[in-house]
Enzyme design. Structure first.
Site, PDB file in Angstrom:
ATOM      1  N   ARG A 196      36.059  42.423  36.484  1.00 21.57           N
ATOM      2  CA  ARG A 196      36.482  42.440  34.925  1.00 21.57           C
ATOM      3  C   ARG A 196      37.816  43.998  35.055  1.00 21.57           C
ATOM      4  O   ARG A 196      36.670  45.079  35.284  1.00 21.57           O
ATOM      5  CB  ARG A 196      35.536  42.019  33.939  1.00 21.57           C
ATOM      6  CG  ARG A 196      35.085  43.649  33.543  1.00 21.57           C
ATOM      7  CD  ARG A 196      33.530  43.191  33.525  1.00 21.57           C
ATOM      8  NE  ARG A 196      33.696  42.086  31.932  1.00 21.57           N
ATOM      9  CZ  ARG A 196      32.572  41.571  31.024  1.00 21.57           C
ATOM     10  NH1 ARG A 196      32.306  40.349  32.382  1.00 21.57           N
ATOM     11  NH2 ARG A 196      33.421  40.998  29.975  1.00 21.57           N
ATOM     12  N   GLY A 217      39.983  42.817  42.955  1.00 20.39           N
ATOM     13  CA  GLY A 217      39.845  44.028  41.825  1.00 20.39           C
ATOM     14  C   GLY A 217      39.894  44.274  39.903  1.00 20.39           C
ATOM     15  O   GLY A 217      40.905  42.850  39.785  1.00 20.39           O
ATOM     16  N   HIS A 218      39.618  45.091  39.367  1.00 16.65           N
ATOM     17  CA  HIS A 218      39.628  45.039  37.812  1.00 16.65           C
ATOM     18  C   HIS A 218      41.073  44.654  37.474  1.00 16.65           C
ATOM     19  O   HIS A 218      41.763  46.214  37.773  1.00 16.65           O
ATOM     20  CB  HIS A 218      38.737  46.272  37.240  1.00 16.65           C
ATOM     21  CG  HIS A 218      38.666  47.295  37.785  1.00 16.65           C
ATOM     22  ND1 HIS A 218      39.060  48.107  39.066  1.00 16.65           N
ATOM     23  CD2 HIS A 218      38.776  48.761  36.959  1.00 16.65           C
ATOM     24  CE1 HIS A 218      38.780  49.540  39.736  1.00 16.65           C
ATOM     25  NE2 HIS A 218      38.449  49.791  38.298  1.00 16.65           N
ATOM     26  N   GLY A 219      41.813  44.377  36.336  1.00 13.55           N
ATOM     27  CA  GLY A 219      42.568  44.400  35.916  1.00 13.55           C
ATOM     28  C   GLY A 219      44.286  43.816  37.021  1.00 13.55           C
ATOM     29  O   GLY A 219      45.319  44.395  36.465  1.00 13.55           O
ATOM     30  N   SER A 237      44.817  46.829  39.603  1.00 13.20           N
ATOM     31  CA  SER A 237      45.761  46.416  38.127  1.00 13.20           C
ATOM     32  C   SER A 237      46.781  46.278  39.498  1.00 13.20           C
ATOM     33  O   SER A 237      48.182  46.540  39.051  1.00 13.20           O
ATOM     34  CB  SER A 237      45.843  47.820  38.413  1.00 13.20           C
ATOM     35  OG  SER A 237      44.547  48.502  37.246  1.00 13.20           O
TER      36      SER A 237
END
Lengths: 325, 325, 325
Positions: A196, A217-219, A237
């Site tokens: 998340r 990975g997150h984002g 990201s």
């Protein structure tokens, strides 16, 4: 089922006897009477020549003196349709939410969704309709799955992103306040990990397929329509466009943009933005035509070193010692 | 909460109106009135210029004509503190040991530890206080976790190390009599695998953070204070020092020593001991300044081959054919 | 247990006092009175010199003035036997099928098989006798395990292969009608993923050992007798011969043949068939002796570029400017 019916269903040209009864599909080498087979790859032409299958699905242009053929412009799709027709998708041993699944009372589950035992669905998660969550899949709190999403066994959706602020020698955990949002018709293989986001959601676009042991990975934002083979790692990201294809074990660093329709060959290490429709490979990832030349030169490096040595020897002004050799 | 209160709490310099009420934190692009944001990366300066956030946490040196700023020497830590203040860490849907966790009666669990459903804690395992074991995490027998340890979903601690003695064509399993011992404040992401040692314990030092899908081999010693990104593989009996940082997909072979404070860039293949504080990258891992030159030369290999060809052509004694070109 | 009894049991030559009582085995550095140790690796000769162990298992040729030795032609096997004798294999906290395992009523489970809580065994799966399925392992429908198979926690057997036919922008799922068939004495580490085939079965041959986080694609055939270290990825329809050894993070693309007895070094990227008994390494995988020369040249590339530059400079016709230097 008659071969003529199958041909009609999969929209293939029938060359041979349509009255033959077909009960299942098998690989060229294993197929026998009553079985349909499929030529998937030029590598298997020998097996095609000797198959005992009752009929074979083939691409345009393939001929045979002895075999009944189902010829199709998109033979792989024709094969897929025949598989659904003759074998069908998995029939689940139960309907709805298995009593041994662990679904938080604040989660919502759509109609006709199958949840296997050992699955965890956390607080306020929302699961669409016609989804399948296989055994021991874990959906953390607040995550959102669209309709017809398939999550295979052991996959974890919405684990905390790897976010710490290091201060005075201590790694302080940053709350990960985003969620994971998964579009319709996504399928994710076994034992994947989708983190998340801290502030923004991690998004897997509709129709994207991710093979086993993948890490998002997150984002990150992926898709829609991507095909991501096993053991891929995509850092936080990063934005992956539409219909991007990735081979196994690809790695992408964070904060990058991968253009629509790009292809990343297996094991590529992507450390820069990638243009739409580009094909890259290698470590670091390079445009494929350049990368091929790089890797050819790479595998001949010892020879290149020898050639440079020879040039150096020839360029040296002859010394007394050299003269005597 | 008033901006001035947040500034005081996170020890940041307030430039602008401290009376503004803030209810949450959002990314620069998404933030609106009542929201605090954060400039994390020079890549996002454009979003900073156009953000509608009520205020932005920024590093020293950043200015703005129009935005209220919270300026901090360690702006990432300031952001982390603000996240904890405004969003807080996850609130668990239950306290203590969930009735559907499977905790062996001989295991001990510290006070205030949260164990989710589907977790397995084996015989004689010892779990400290204030730990969180997320759904379907598995702790094999005899393993020891310190206090405030977080194990994410699906992670397996204490699986048998990959130890076999091959004799007369049979791989004989070697009992793995060591355990896995995890220090205080360790966090391990989802679907990791930490193997127990055959004779010595596998040790994860205090404060170490390991991202998802990591593999730690039997008898390895890690940390304290390491940061290990996703999909890393560390082979058996390797010793990783204090505060080592590893990027994603790093591989380290067995029986090596990685010095304190070393940095291993993503995808590094480490096959030799690494000096303290060294930064390495590449396959094989090399000191980073050298590796950068190697990889630049690598990506220009076809050009180098052409240059060598040209030198060879010029060095050749002119032949009749060549004269005519 | 007396040292002389151990020596007899493990078929080692006893050099020293056989009457010493031994209660356990420990690493050289940790071992004390009453403990047997083991010299596993020339790296640990220093620890051997200073160990306080009551006796040490050593290979032929190792001598000591001060230590009691158990000398063996196959000292690693001798050590393994001593470990089984003195420590034994894990004793499970329960027998048979744990009430919290989820075994489909149509599955069959052999005698003396231990199934931990959280395990899922799907419809019509067949599990042999004397198997161990650790917590949260998942066996999809129709899969077949031989006798004495060990599946560690979180591993997923029989997940759908990554098979889609893309037509008009939609990835259509192809039913995966094959299963996974696992031979006798196979052991698979934690959080692996073994995909079922579309038409043919995925086969893991008898005695093969696979370490954690491995991924085996649909329709692959492995072994028997292979040793596959952690995080390996083997793509669909590849055939791996007998007694093949793979280091960690190896990748093999689809539809290849890896010959019997081949060795693939860690991180190898295998994109062509490999001959029996060949040893390969690198990306792309090359015969090891060639690969070593390639990688040496690779790590000296900046120097090679400088040498070519020097040759070019010397080859240039002297210009006015150069003359003055």
């Amino acid at each position: 089922m008659k071969l003529s019916e199958i041909a009609a269903h999969i929209n293939a040209e029938l060359i041979g006897d349509g009255a033959t009864e077909i009960h299942s599909i098998a690989a060229l080498e294993q197929a026998g009477p009553g079985q349909l087979s499929f030529l998937s790859n030029a590598k298997y032409l020998q097996e095609f020549e000797s198959t005992r299958a009752a009929a074979v699905i083939v691409p345009k242009g393939v001929e045979s003196d002895r075999l009944t053929l189902l010829r199709s412009k998109d033979s792989y799709y024709a094969f897929a349709q025949a598989m659904v027709l003759l074998h069908g998708h998995r029939r689940h041993p139960h309907v709805g939410i298995h009593p041994r699944a662990n679904v938080d009372p604040t989660a919502t589950i759509g109609e006709n969704t199958v949840i296997y035992p050992g699955v965890f669905v956390g607080p306020r998660a929302r699961i669409g309709r016609d989804c399948i969550l296989y055994p021991n899949a874990v959906i953390y709190d607040e995550c959102v799955l669209g309709d017809r999403v398939i999550i295979h066994a052991g996959t974890v959706i919405g684990v905390d992103g790897f976010g710490y602020a290091t201060h005075a020698g201590v790694h302080h955990k940053i709350p990960q306040a985003g969620n994971v949002t998964i579009g319709d018709d996504v399928e994710i293989g076994a034992n994947c990990t989708i983190a998340r986001g801290a502030l923004v959601n991690t998004v897997i676009g509709a129709g994207t397929k991710i093979d086993g042991l993948g890490m998002i990975g997150h984002g990150a934002t992926i898709g829609p329509g991507c095909m991501i083979v096993a053991q891929v790692g995509i850092a936080g990201s990063t934005t992956v466009g539409k219909y991007v294809t990735m081979g196994g074990q690809v790695a992408i660093t964070g904060h990058l943009t991968i253009g629509d329709g790009a292809t990343l060959a297996g094991r590529s290490a992507v450390m820069t933005d990638i243009e739409p429709k580009a094909t890259v490979m290698g470590m670091p990832a390079m445009p494929v035509s350049h990368a091929r030349r790089v890797y050819v030169a790479f595998s001949r490096l010892p020879e290149l070193v020898d050639r440079v040595k020879r040039l150096e020897r020839n360029a040296e002004p002859p010394s007394d010692g050299d003269d005597k050799d």
